[in-house]
Design an enzyme around this catalytic site. Structure first.
Site, PDB file in Angstrom:
ATOM      1  CD  GLU A 101      -3.126  -0.831   2.162  1.00  0.00           C
ATOM      2  OE1 GLU A 101      -4.304  -1.397   1.771  1.00  0.00           O
ATOM      3  OE2 GLU A 101      -2.915  -0.325   3.189  1.00  0.00           O
ATOM      4  CB  CYS A 114       2.656   7.762   3.178  1.00  0.00           C
ATOM      5  SG  CYS A 114       3.280   6.297   4.450  1.00  0.00           S
ATOM      6  CB  CYS A 121       6.479  -4.501   8.793  1.00  0.00           C
ATOM      7  SG  CYS A 121       7.761  -3.838   9.951  1.00  0.00           S
ATOM      8  CB  CYS A 125       4.963  -1.912  16.112  1.00  0.00           C
ATOM      9  SG  CYS A 125       6.789  -1.552  15.918  1.00  0.00           S
ATOM     10  CB  CYS A 128       1.900  -1.239  13.687  1.00  0.00           C
ATOM     11  SG  CYS A 128       2.068  -0.654  12.025  1.00  0.00           S
ATOM     12  CB  CYS A 340       0.261   7.140  11.146  1.00  0.00           C
ATOM     13  SG  CYS A 340       1.898   6.489  11.826  1.00  0.00           S
TER      14      CYS A 340
END
Length: 349
Positions: A101, A114, A121, A125, A128, A340
């Site tokens: 994305e 962005c 990933c 985290c 996220c 975010c």
């Protein structure tokens, strides 16, 4: 017979996007064409958005037909969603079928993109969405550059700013990220000072980034004022203590002369108390830095809450009272899951 495209990464797929004008000229000569064909290709893929060599009408017709299937390196828009504030989220399908994305964020006189640096990933985290889907692979430079060109073309506006804050940990893919920064600067024409590379912190990589002497801003995702809270939110913090991360950031400032931005996601009743602001200020006293506070953007997998505006302002005031430069990031794209911490590898609406 076709030869391999010259590239700085021996495993990179053959594609023309991401190559400099010099590299494209070398490639054109390797295909039996004069060097100036490389300059023409450079103009058409970066300035005119050509997605195949067959579209480049200034090239000889016979050669275009022969090379029509040679990959330029562009993705396909698999899904597109628009938030009420005109932020646009793109789900892009890559040549191997993987998806990433990217987000286009328009403001008055400016378009920010962005970009993602990895498919998924590995940092996991807790707050996220990207980390919840696991990690597949690093992106190549041309796949990151493509995100910028796709947003620019779709939104019909020139991109001014790039933030490496999408899917992935950029410093776990540092070679391709640095190459991307250089390509976006030299070939697309975007100033490095308009770029920000965000990292949660990878031991030794901030120091290595400093050695490239980029003009991009370094943004470090701190998200906690002490080690116990940071370990709760960021699993990798167990092997990279807060003190060690801050020491490497201070070294970055010394080596580059550039300040560091510290990103701090505010989670209600977890890291948003006044004493957390005091702890953070103590860490940053005398530090050439800026704190960017990010009110939490919700995801379905966890039940963290966004602090009230009053709590956010109290946190800001506590930092300002201690002479720490601070700002609060305006939330963009929330309705489209484009804010975010909300990016994923699948269509979500």
């Amino acid at each position: 017979m076709l030869v391999e495209v010259p590239t700085q990464h021996p495993e990179a797929p053959r594609s023309l996007l991401g190559l400099s004008q010099t590299e494209l000229s070398i490639w054109a000569e390797s295909q039996g064409q004069p060097a100036y064909r490389g300059r023409q290709i450079h103009d058409w893929i970066y300035a005119k958005g050509a997605r195949s060599l067959d579209e480049i009408t200034v090239l000889p017709k016979q050669w275009r037909a022969q090379m029509a299937e040679f990959p330029v390196g562009r993705s396909q828009i698999h899904y597109r969603s628009v938030a009420a504030d005109d932020t646009v989220k793109f789900l892009l399908r890559l040549s191997d079928g993987e998806t990433v994305e990217a987000v286009g964020i328009p403001t008055a006189g400016r378009l920010t993109v962005c970009v993602s640096s990895q498919v998924g990933c590995p940092m996991a985290c807790d707050f996220c969405a990207t980390g919840k889907g696991g990690f597949q692979r690093n992106l190549y430079a041309h796949e990151i550059v493509d995100q910028v060109l796709t947003v620019q073309e779709d939104m019909n506006r020139r991109v001014n700013n790039i933030v490496f804050m999408g899917m992935g940990e950029p410093l776990l893919n540092a070679e391709q990220v640095v190459r991307t920064v250089q390509c976006l600067n030299h070939d697309v024409g975007i100033s490095q000072r308009g770029m920000t590379i965000s990292t949660v912190g990878v031991p030794g990589q901030i120091r290595r980034l400093a050695e490239h002497h980029l003009q991009a801003t370094l943004a470090v995702s701190l998200h906690a004022s002490n080690q116990p809270i940071r370990e709760r939110l960021i699993p990798s913090a167990r092997k990279y203590p807060l003190e060690a991360l801050l020491a490497e950031c201070q070294e970055y400032v010394t080596l580059t002369g550039r300040r560091v931005t510290f990103e701090y996601i505010l989670l209600a009743e977890l890291n948003d108390e006044p004493e957390h602001a005091v702890e953070l200020a103590n860490h940053l006293r005398g530090f050439q830095s800026h704190v960017n506070l990010i009110p939490y953007n919700p995801i379905s997998e966890v039940d963290y809450q966004r602090p009230s505006p009053r709590r956010i302002q109290q946190f800001v005031q506590a930092l300002e009272d201690r002479h720490i430069a601070v700002s609060v990031r305006r939330t963009r794209g929330l309705e489209a899951d484009a804010a975010c911490g909300q990016l994923r590898r699948r269509q979500t609406s």
